[in-house]
Scaffold this motif. Structure first.
Motif, PDB file in Angstrom:
ATOM      1  N   UNK A  39      32.431   8.202  -9.208  1.00  0.00           N
ATOM      2  CA  UNK A  39      33.648   7.387  -9.187  1.00  0.00           C
ATOM      3  C   UNK A  39      34.366   7.401 -10.531  1.00  0.00           C
ATOM      4  N   UNK A  40      33.618   7.465 -11.619  1.00  0.00           N
ATOM      5  CA  UNK A  40      34.222   7.489 -12.952  1.00  0.00           C
ATOM      6  C   UNK A  40      35.029   8.777 -13.157  1.00  0.00           C
ATOM      7  N   UNK A  41      34.496   9.889 -12.718  1.00  0.00           N
ATOM      8  CA  UNK A  41      35.212  11.166 -12.820  1.00  0.00           C
ATOM      9  C   UNK A  41      36.457  11.125 -11.942  1.00  0.00           C
ATOM     10  N   UNK A  42      36.352  10.551 -10.773  1.00  0.00           N
ATOM     11  CA  UNK A  42      37.505  10.436  -9.866  1.00  0.00           C
ATOM     12  C   UNK A  42      38.616   9.607 -10.501  1.00  0.00           C
ATOM     13  N   UNK A  43      38.249   8.494 -11.104  1.00  0.00           N
ATOM     14  CA  UNK A  43      39.226   7.624 -11.763  1.00  0.00           C
ATOM     15  C   UNK A  43      39.878   8.339 -12.954  1.00  0.00           C
ATOM     16  N   UNK A  44      39.077   9.004 -13.761  1.00  0.00           N
ATOM     17  CA  UNK A  44      39.615   9.739 -14.912  1.00  0.00           C
ATOM     18  C   UNK A  44      40.497  10.895 -14.480  1.00  0.00           C
ATOM     19  N   UNK A  45      40.080  11.602 -13.441  1.00  0.00           N
ATOM     20  CA  UNK A  45      40.892  12.694 -12.904  1.00  0.00           C
ATOM     21  C   UNK A  45      42.271  12.175 -12.492  1.00  0.00           C
ATOM     22  N   UNK A  46      42.300  11.069 -11.767  1.00  0.00           N
ATOM     23  CA  UNK A  46      43.575  10.505 -11.295  1.00  0.00           C
ATOM     24  C   UNK A  46      44.480  10.158 -12.475  1.00  0.00           C
ATOM     25  N   UNK A  47      43.910   9.576 -13.514  1.00  0.00           N
ATOM     26  CA  UNK A  47      44.698   9.182 -14.676  1.00  0.00           C
ATOM     27  C   UNK A  47      45.234  10.400 -15.433  1.00  0.00           C
ATOM     28  N   UNK A  48      44.396  11.384 -15.672  1.00  0.00           N
ATOM     29  CA  UNK A  48      44.833  12.563 -16.415  1.00  0.00           C
ATOM     30  C   UNK A  48      45.799  13.389 -15.568  1.00  0.00           C
ATOM     31  N   UNK A  49      45.528  13.513 -14.281  1.00  0.00           N
ATOM     32  CA  UNK A  49      46.434  14.260 -13.406  1.00  0.00           C
ATOM     33  C   UNK A  49      47.811  13.587 -13.347  1.00  0.00           C
ATOM     34  N   UNK A  50      47.828  12.275 -13.325  1.00  0.00           N
ATOM     35  CA  UNK A  50      49.109  11.541 -13.354  1.00  0.00           C
ATOM     36  C   UNK A  50      49.875  11.874 -14.637  1.00  0.00           C
ATOM     37  N   UNK A  51      49.192  11.906 -15.755  1.00  0.00           N
ATOM     38  CA  UNK A  51      49.834  12.252 -17.027  1.00  0.00           C
ATOM     39  C   UNK A  51      50.375  13.683 -16.990  1.00  0.00           C
ATOM     40  N   UNK A  52      49.616  14.589 -16.400  1.00  0.00           N
ATOM     41  CA  UNK A  52      50.078  15.977 -16.280  1.00  0.00           C
ATOM     42  C   UNK A  52      51.356  16.022 -15.448  1.00  0.00           C
ATOM     43  N   UNK A  53      51.360  15.313 -14.342  1.00  0.00           N
ATOM     44  CA  UNK A  53      52.537  15.320 -13.471  1.00  0.00           C
ATOM     45  C   UNK A  53      53.748  14.684 -14.130  1.00  0.00           C
ATOM     46  N   UNK A  54      53.535  13.666 -14.950  1.00  0.00           N
ATOM     47  CA  UNK A  54      54.643  12.999 -15.638  1.00  0.00           C
ATOM     48  C   UNK A  54      55.121  13.786 -16.854  1.00  0.00           C
ATOM     49  N   UNK A  55      54.181  14.207 -17.692  1.00  0.00           N
ATOM     50  CA  UNK A  55      54.519  14.813 -18.982  1.00  0.00           C
ATOM     51  C   UNK A  55      54.734  16.321 -18.922  1.00  0.00           C
ATOM     52  N   UNK A  56      54.088  16.992 -17.977  1.00  0.00           N
ATOM     53  CA  UNK A  56      54.086  18.452 -17.976  1.00  0.00           C
ATOM     54  C   UNK A  56      54.638  19.035 -16.674  1.00  0.00           C
ATOM     55  N   UNK A  57      55.455  18.281 -15.976  1.00  0.00           N
ATOM     56  CA  UNK A  57      55.991  18.718 -14.685  1.00  0.00           C
ATOM     57  C   UNK A  57      56.790  20.016 -14.790  1.00  0.00           C
ATOM     58  N   UNK A  58      57.450  20.230 -15.919  1.00  0.00           N
ATOM     59  CA  UNK A  58      58.290  21.419 -16.074  1.00  0.00           C
ATOM     60  C   UNK A  58      57.564  22.599 -16.727  1.00  0.00           C
ATOM     61  N   UNK A  59      56.279  22.453 -16.981  1.00  0.00           N
ATOM     62  CA  UNK A  59      55.497  23.521 -17.616  1.00  0.00           C
ATOM     63  C   UNK A  59      55.107  24.555 -16.557  1.00  0.00           C
ATOM     64  N   UNK A  60      55.251  25.822 -16.898  1.00  0.00           N
ATOM     65  CA  UNK A  60      54.862  26.916 -16.013  1.00  0.00           C
ATOM     66  C   UNK A  60      53.396  26.732 -15.611  1.00  0.00           C
ATOM     67  N   UNK A  61      53.070  26.850 -14.310  1.00  0.00           N
ATOM     68  CA  UNK A  61      51.684  26.653 -13.863  1.00  0.00           C
ATOM     69  C   UNK A  61      50.674  27.550 -14.579  1.00  0.00           C
ATOM     70  N   UNK A  62      51.046  28.784 -14.890  1.00  0.00           N
ATOM     71  CA  UNK A  62      50.128  29.679 -15.605  1.00  0.00           C
ATOM     72  C   UNK A  62      49.838  29.155 -17.009  1.00  0.00           C
ATOM     73  N   UNK A  63      50.836  28.603 -17.658  1.00  0.00           N
ATOM     74  CA  UNK A  63      50.646  28.024 -18.995  1.00  0.00           C
ATOM     75  C   UNK A  63      49.729  26.812 -18.894  1.00  0.00           C
ATOM     76  N   UNK A  64      49.970  25.949 -17.906  1.00  0.00           N
ATOM     77  CA  UNK A  64      49.132  24.760 -17.721  1.00  0.00           C
ATOM     78  C   UNK A  64      47.675  25.148 -17.496  1.00  0.00           C
ATOM     79  N   UNK A  65      47.453  26.139 -16.664  1.00  0.00           N
ATOM     80  CA  UNK A  65      46.088  26.594 -16.386  1.00  0.00           C
ATOM     81  C   UNK A  65      45.420  27.098 -17.658  1.00  0.00           C
ATOM     82  N   UNK A  66      46.143  27.860 -18.455  1.00  0.00           N
ATOM     83  CA  UNK A  66      45.572  28.394 -19.702  1.00  0.00           C
ATOM     84  C   UNK A  66      45.297  27.278 -20.709  1.00  0.00           C
TER      85      UNK A  66
END
Length: 141
Positions: free
Chosen positions: A65-92
């Motif tokens: 559950x802790x990993x799930x909660x942390x994933x949701x928080x970090x993924x939300x930040x990625x979607x907010x802050x890095x929405x315009x970043x090329x997916x290949x760049x994000x993966x790298x």
């Protein structure tokens, strides 16, 4: 796993900003948990993010559950802050953060302490808070 080298990350301000957004979200999550999580939790969060963005898993399964909660928080930040970043760049960028976290840890909080000291906590899109240096005997050390 595709990734940039740590040296390339240091030389490119955009890549550093992308990394700071992700690691700042990890730092904020760690702070919310009273700095009691271990590096293995941060690494598991990064692995789940790689499952989503690199392996394109349709469903992410969490055993913790802790990993799930942390994933949701970090993924939300990625979607907010890095929405315009090329997916290949994000993966790298995720790949190099994962590599560095695994290399830095010794099973306790070594990686998260580096995040706390040098990256800080995500406070909002593009904003991070750094911890103030401790004062000893009236001087900064």
């Amino acid at each position: 796993m595709p990734r940039y080298t740590p040296a390339r990350m240091e030389m490119d301000l955009d890549l550093t900003d992308h990394s700071n957004a992700i690691e700042g979200a990890l730092g904020a999550f760690d702070h919310e948990k009273h700095k009691e999580i271990k590096d293995e939790v941060a690494i598991a969060i990064l692995e789940k993010l790689l499952d989503k963005y690199y392996f394109k898993d349709a469903e992410i399964i969490f055993a913790d559950a802790l990993v799930k909660e942390g994933f949701a928080q970090v993924d939300h930040a990625i979607q907010k802050d890095l929405a315009d970043v090329d997916p290949d760049v994000l993966i790298r960028v995720l790949g190099v953060i994962h590599f560095v976290a695994k290399r830095r840890t010794r099973g306790r909080r070594e990686y998260l302490k580096v995040v706390e000291q040098y990256v800080g906590m995500r406070a909002g899109p593009g904003m991070r808070l750094l911890q103030q240096p401790k004062k000893l005997f009236g001087r900064l050390f």
